[in-house]
Design a protein around this motif. Structure first.
Motif, PDB file in Angstrom:
ATOM      1  N   ASP A 147      -0.589   8.226   1.421  1.00 46.57           N
ATOM      2  CA  ASP A 147      -0.233   8.144   0.000  1.00 46.57           C
ATOM      3  C   ASP A 147      -0.063   9.516  -0.641  1.00 46.57           C
ATOM      4  N   TYR A 148      -0.972  10.411  -0.425  1.00 48.54           N
ATOM      5  CA  TYR A 148      -0.934  11.772  -0.971  1.00 48.54           C
ATOM      6  C   TYR A 148      -0.737  11.806  -2.485  1.00 48.54           C
ATOM      7  N   GLY A 149      -1.262  10.805  -3.170  1.00 44.98           N
ATOM      8  CA  GLY A 149      -1.198  10.796  -4.624  1.00 44.98           C
ATOM      9  C   GLY A 149       0.072  10.201  -5.209  1.00 44.98           C
ATOM     10  N   SER A 150       0.955   9.686  -4.372  1.00 47.62           N
ATOM     11  CA  SER A 150       2.229   9.155  -4.881  1.00 47.62           C
ATOM     12  C   SER A 150       2.085   7.758  -5.468  1.00 47.62           C
ATOM     13  N   HIS A 151       1.069   7.040  -5.083  1.00 49.74           N
ATOM     14  CA  HIS A 151       0.867   5.636  -5.470  1.00 49.74           C
ATOM     15  C   HIS A 151       2.046   4.774  -5.027  1.00 49.74           C
ATOM     16  N   GLY A 152       2.643   5.163  -3.924  1.00 56.40           N
ATOM     17  CA  GLY A 152       3.776   4.419  -3.384  1.00 56.40           C
ATOM     18  C   GLY A 152       3.407   3.522  -2.213  1.00 56.40           C
ATOM     19  N   PHE A 208       2.373   0.430  -1.899  1.00 57.20           N
ATOM     20  CA  PHE A 208       2.893  -0.929  -1.838  1.00 57.20           C
ATOM     21  C   PHE A 208       4.414  -0.951  -1.740  1.00 57.20           C
ATOM     22  N   ALA A 209       5.073   0.034  -2.318  1.00 55.07           N
ATOM     23  CA  ALA A 209       6.526   0.144  -2.153  1.00 55.07           C
ATOM     24  C   ALA A 209       6.863   0.440  -0.695  1.00 55.07           C
ATOM     25  N   THR A 210       6.095   1.316  -0.070  1.00 58.84           N
ATOM     26  CA  THR A 210       6.316   1.627   1.334  1.00 58.84           C
ATOM     27  C   THR A 210       6.016   0.414   2.201  1.00 58.84           C
ATOM     28  N   ALA A 211       4.938  -0.281   1.900  1.00 61.64           N
ATOM     29  CA  ALA A 211       4.602  -1.486   2.658  1.00 61.64           C
ATOM     30  C   ALA A 211       5.704  -2.539   2.518  1.00 61.64           C
ATOM     31  N   LEU A 212       6.269  -2.670   1.338  1.00 62.56           N
ATOM     32  CA  LEU A 212       7.400  -3.592   1.151  1.00 62.56           C
ATOM     33  C   LEU A 212       8.596  -3.172   1.998  1.00 62.56           C
ATOM     34  N   ALA A 213       8.830  -1.875   2.093  1.00 61.72           N
ATOM     35  CA  ALA A 213       9.931  -1.382   2.932  1.00 61.72           C
ATOM     36  C   ALA A 213       9.684  -1.727   4.398  1.00 61.72           C
ATOM     37  N   ALA A 253      -1.959   1.893  -7.943  1.00 64.40           N
ATOM     38  CA  ALA A 253      -2.503   2.782  -6.918  1.00 64.40           C
ATOM     39  C   ALA A 253      -3.412   1.969  -6.013  1.00 64.40           C
ATOM     40  N   LEU A 254      -3.397   2.273  -4.747  1.00 64.91           N
ATOM     41  CA  LEU A 254      -4.232   1.557  -3.790  1.00 64.91           C
ATOM     42  C   LEU A 254      -5.693   1.566  -4.221  1.00 64.91           C
ATOM     43  N   THR A 255      -6.156   2.700  -4.690  1.00 68.40           N
ATOM     44  CA  THR A 255      -7.564   2.837  -5.090  1.00 68.40           C
ATOM     45  C   THR A 255      -7.875   2.087  -6.386  1.00 68.40           C
TER      46      THR A 255
END
Length: 151
Positions: A59-64, A66-71, A115-117
């Motif tokens: 993640d590195y702070g991007s909060h992406g 779930f978007a990546t998981a969807l991809a 965000a995942l967290t």
């Protein structure tokens, strides 16, 4: 890009990233993949999502996350679509797998850009369980779709 930088300072970085993605799309059309690898990749995509995305390692702070998981769900569907003619006659679990893909996608979409967290424990456990079950349901595909000797 995820360190509260001034947007103007990030414009050149975003422009390079956009150009890189466009080039990747162009180059990908001519990419050759070993067809024997595809059955294994469908499983590995989900496994990698579970191992790296849903643990927050990438993640590195991007909060992406779930978007990546969807991809990755899109990637899994793409791999399965190529294999579908073969799987339809050899894999009785295909309808259940398709339903599980739908369920996983729905639950990931519901998480949105959270965000995942920041996701509550119950929802995070549900998404982890979805992807873990998806990974298990994809596991037999490599063996089922493996080329067979006919000699």
């Amino acid at each position: 890009m995820w360190h509260n930088e001034d947007l103007a300072a990030l414009d050149p970085v975003a422009t390079r990233l956009d150009a890189g993605v466009d080039q990747l799309r162009t180059d990908f059309a001519d990419t050759q993949a070993d067809q024997n690898d595809l059955p294994l990749r469908a499983h590995e995509i989900a496994e990698t999502t579970l191992q790296f995305e849903l643990t927050g390692r990438t993640d590195y702070g991007s909060h992406g996350t779930f978007a990546t998981a969807l991809a990755t769900i899109t990637g899994t569907r793409t791999a399965l679509d190529v294999l579908r003619p073969l799987l339809t006659t050899r894999f009785a679990g295909l309808p259940g797998l398709d339903a599980w893909l739908d369920r996983t996608e729905r639950d990931l979409r519901a998480a949105g850009s959270t965000a995942l967290t920041a996701l509550d424990r119950t929802r995070r456990e549900k998404i982890n369980a979805d992807v873990a079950e998806l990974t298990e349901r994809l596991a037999p595909i490599a063996a089922i779709a493996q080329p067979r000797r006919v000699s």
